[in-house]
Design a protein around this motif. Structure first.
Motif, short mmCIF file in Angstrom:
data_model
loop_
_atom_site.label_atom_id
_atom_site.label_comp_id
_atom_site.label_asym_id
_atom_site.label_seq_id
_atom_site.Cartn_x
_atom_site.Cartn_y
_atom_site.Cartn_z
N VAL A 167 0.84 -1.21 0.00
CA VAL A 167 0.00 0.00 0.00
C VAL A 167 0.87 1.25 0.00
CG1 VAL A 167 -1.67 1.33 1.36
CG2 VAL A 167 -1.96 -1.13 1.11
N ASP A 168 2.01 1.19 0.69
CA ASP A 168 2.94 2.33 0.73
C ASP A 168 3.70 2.51 -0.57
OD1 ASP A 168 2.27 3.11 3.25
OD2 ASP A 168 3.90 2.07 4.24
N GLY A 169 3.54 1.56 -1.53
CA GLY A 169 4.17 1.71 -2.83
C GLY A 169 5.54 1.09 -2.94
N LEU A 170 5.95 0.25 -1.98
CA LEU A 170 7.27 -0.35 -2.02
C LEU A 170 7.33 -1.51 -3.03
CD1 LEU A 170 7.40 1.28 0.66
CD2 LEU A 170 8.87 -0.52 1.56
N SER A 171 8.47 -1.65 -3.68
CA SER A 171 8.69 -2.77 -4.59
C SER A 171 9.04 -4.02 -3.78
CB SER A 171 9.84 -2.45 -5.55
OG SER A 171 11.06 -2.34 -4.83
N ASN A 172 9.11 -5.18 -4.46
CA ASN A 172 9.48 -6.41 -3.77
C ASN A 172 10.85 -6.29 -3.12
OD1 ASN A 172 7.08 -7.53 -4.52
ND2 ASN A 172 7.93 -9.00 -5.97
N ARG A 173 11.78 -5.67 -3.83
CA ARG A 173 13.13 -5.51 -3.30
C ARG A 173 13.11 -4.61 -2.06
NH1 ARG A 173 17.88 -6.77 -5.22
NH2 ARG A 173 16.97 -7.29 -7.26
N GLU A 174 12.33 -3.53 -2.12
CA GLU A 174 12.25 -2.62 -0.98
C GLU A 174 11.56 -3.27 0.21
OE1 GLU A 174 12.04 1.68 -3.31
OE2 GLU A 174 10.24 0.44 -3.14
N VAL A 175 10.52 -4.08 -0.07
CA VAL A 175 9.84 -4.80 1.01
C VAL A 175 10.81 -5.78 1.67
CG1 VAL A 175 8.04 -6.49 1.54
CG2 VAL A 175 7.53 -4.57 0.02
N GLY A 176 11.57 -6.51 0.84
CA GLY A 176 12.54 -7.46 1.37
C GLY A 176 13.58 -6.79 2.23
N SER A 177 14.06 -5.62 1.79
CA SER A 177 15.05 -4.88 2.58
C SER A 177 14.46 -4.43 3.90
CB SER A 177 15.55 -3.68 1.77
OG SER A 177 16.45 -2.92 2.53
N ALA A 206 -3.85 -3.53 -3.06
CA ALA A 206 -3.70 -2.29 -2.29
C ALA A 206 -5.05 -1.60 -2.12
CB ALA A 206 -2.71 -1.36 -2.99
N VAL A 207 -5.86 -1.59 -3.17
CA VAL A 207 -7.18 -0.98 -3.09
C VAL A 207 -8.04 -1.70 -2.04
CG1 VAL A 207 -9.35 -0.59 -4.32
CG2 VAL A 207 -7.18 -0.08 -5.43
N ALA A 208 -8.01 -3.03 -2.07
CA ALA A 208 -8.79 -3.80 -1.09
C ALA A 208 -8.34 -3.48 0.32
CB ALA A 208 -8.65 -5.29 -1.37
N ALA A 209 -7.02 -3.37 0.51
CA ALA A 209 -6.49 -3.09 1.85
C ALA A 209 -6.87 -1.70 2.32
CB ALA A 209 -4.97 -3.26 1.85
N ARG A 211 -9.39 0.22 1.30
CA ARG A 211 -10.82 0.33 1.51
C ARG A 211 -11.28 -0.38 2.77
NH1 ARG A 211 -13.79 -2.00 -3.04
NH2 ARG A 211 -15.59 -1.11 -1.99
N ALA A 212 -10.55 -1.43 3.17
CA ALA A 212 -10.88 -2.12 4.41
C ALA A 212 -10.14 -1.53 5.60
CB ALA A 212 -10.56 -3.61 4.27
N GLU A 213 -9.36 -0.44 5.35
CA GLU A 213 -8.62 0.24 6.40
C GLU A 213 -7.72 -0.71 7.16
OE1 GLU A 213 -11.76 3.82 7.34
OE2 GLU A 213 -11.58 2.14 8.73
N LEU A 214 -6.94 -1.47 6.39
CA LEU A 214 -6.02 -2.43 6.98
C LEU A 214 -5.04 -1.70 7.89
CD1 LEU A 214 -4.95 -5.37 7.04
CD2 LEU A 214 -3.43 -4.71 5.17
N GLY A 215 -4.88 -2.23 9.08
CA GLY A 215 -3.91 -1.68 10.01
C GLY A 215 -4.42 -0.49 10.79
#
Length: 216
Positions: A167-177, A206-209, A211-215
């Protein structure tokens, strides 16, 4: 000889960034260029945006109001919507703002989560996944139904962590880091997230998250 039909390559949606801050314009220019799913039509100051929009004819316009209210916003939006193919308009506001001129924009985005998150939201808006109230002939998209919340509840704690970063827009590499795991491991988690949510892309997840106010 059989005729070979070549499908046209889809073109990315274009965006204009209108801000009186050169630092903001430069930050979004770099972020949009790196993202790949949007193309930068150009950047300009606030009072130049109507003329530049008429010249560049973008799909989206981001109006930066993060430093304070924009003067003459209704009149400016009316000018932006006057062409035959008016752009979608997103308003960037400071974090924590509770009352904004939302009726003048197709989306209102908070600046506090950074340029990557804002650009990701613009990609979602351009994709048509989000139905805006101002779009002619459309109705606002309803809130998440019980089935969406049920699917989200099936995610593991790690999958929820990864979805928040998506949702924050991070790529797979950025998430892994960020989580100290390999990009391949992130990719596997993302595949399971998409399957559990029954969506086809990271944007839809991301839209589903959101809209459901994940977190929240």
């Amino acid at each position: 000889m059989a005729e070979v039909l070549v499908a046209p390559i889809p073109q990315p949606h274009t965006v204009v960034i209108a801000s009186d801050s050169p630092f903001t314009r430069r930050d979004f220019e770099r972020t949009v260029t790196a993202a790949g799913d949007l193309a930068l039509a150009g950047t300009c100051r606030w009072r130049e945006v109507a003329d530049r929009t008429a010249r560049w004819r973008p799909d989206l316009v981001l109006l930066d109001a993060s430093a304070g209210p924009l003067p003459e916003l209704p009149d400016m939006v009316a000018r932006l919507r006057s062409p035959n193919r008016p752009p979608l308009i997103a308003l960037l506001v400071p974090p924590g703002v509770t009352r904004v001129d939302a009726e003048y924009a197709d989306a209102v985005l908070a600046s506090g989560r950074g340029a990557h998150a804002v650009v990701r939201a613009l990609e979602v808006l351009a994709s048509g996944v989000v139905v805006t109230a101002r779009a002619p002939g459309r109705c606002p998209e309803p809130g998440p139904g019980p089935e969406v919340r049920q699917r989200l509840s099936t995610l593991t704690e790690r999958e929820r962590e990864i979805l928040v970063l998506i949702v924050d827009g991070l790529s797979n590499r950025e998430v892994g880091s960020r989580l100290f795991i390999s990009p391949d491991t992130v990719k596997e988690h993302v595949s399971r997230i998409l399957a559990k949510l029954e969506v086809a892309s990271r944007i839809e997840a991301a839209v589903a998250a959101v809209r459901a106010e994940l977190g929240q």
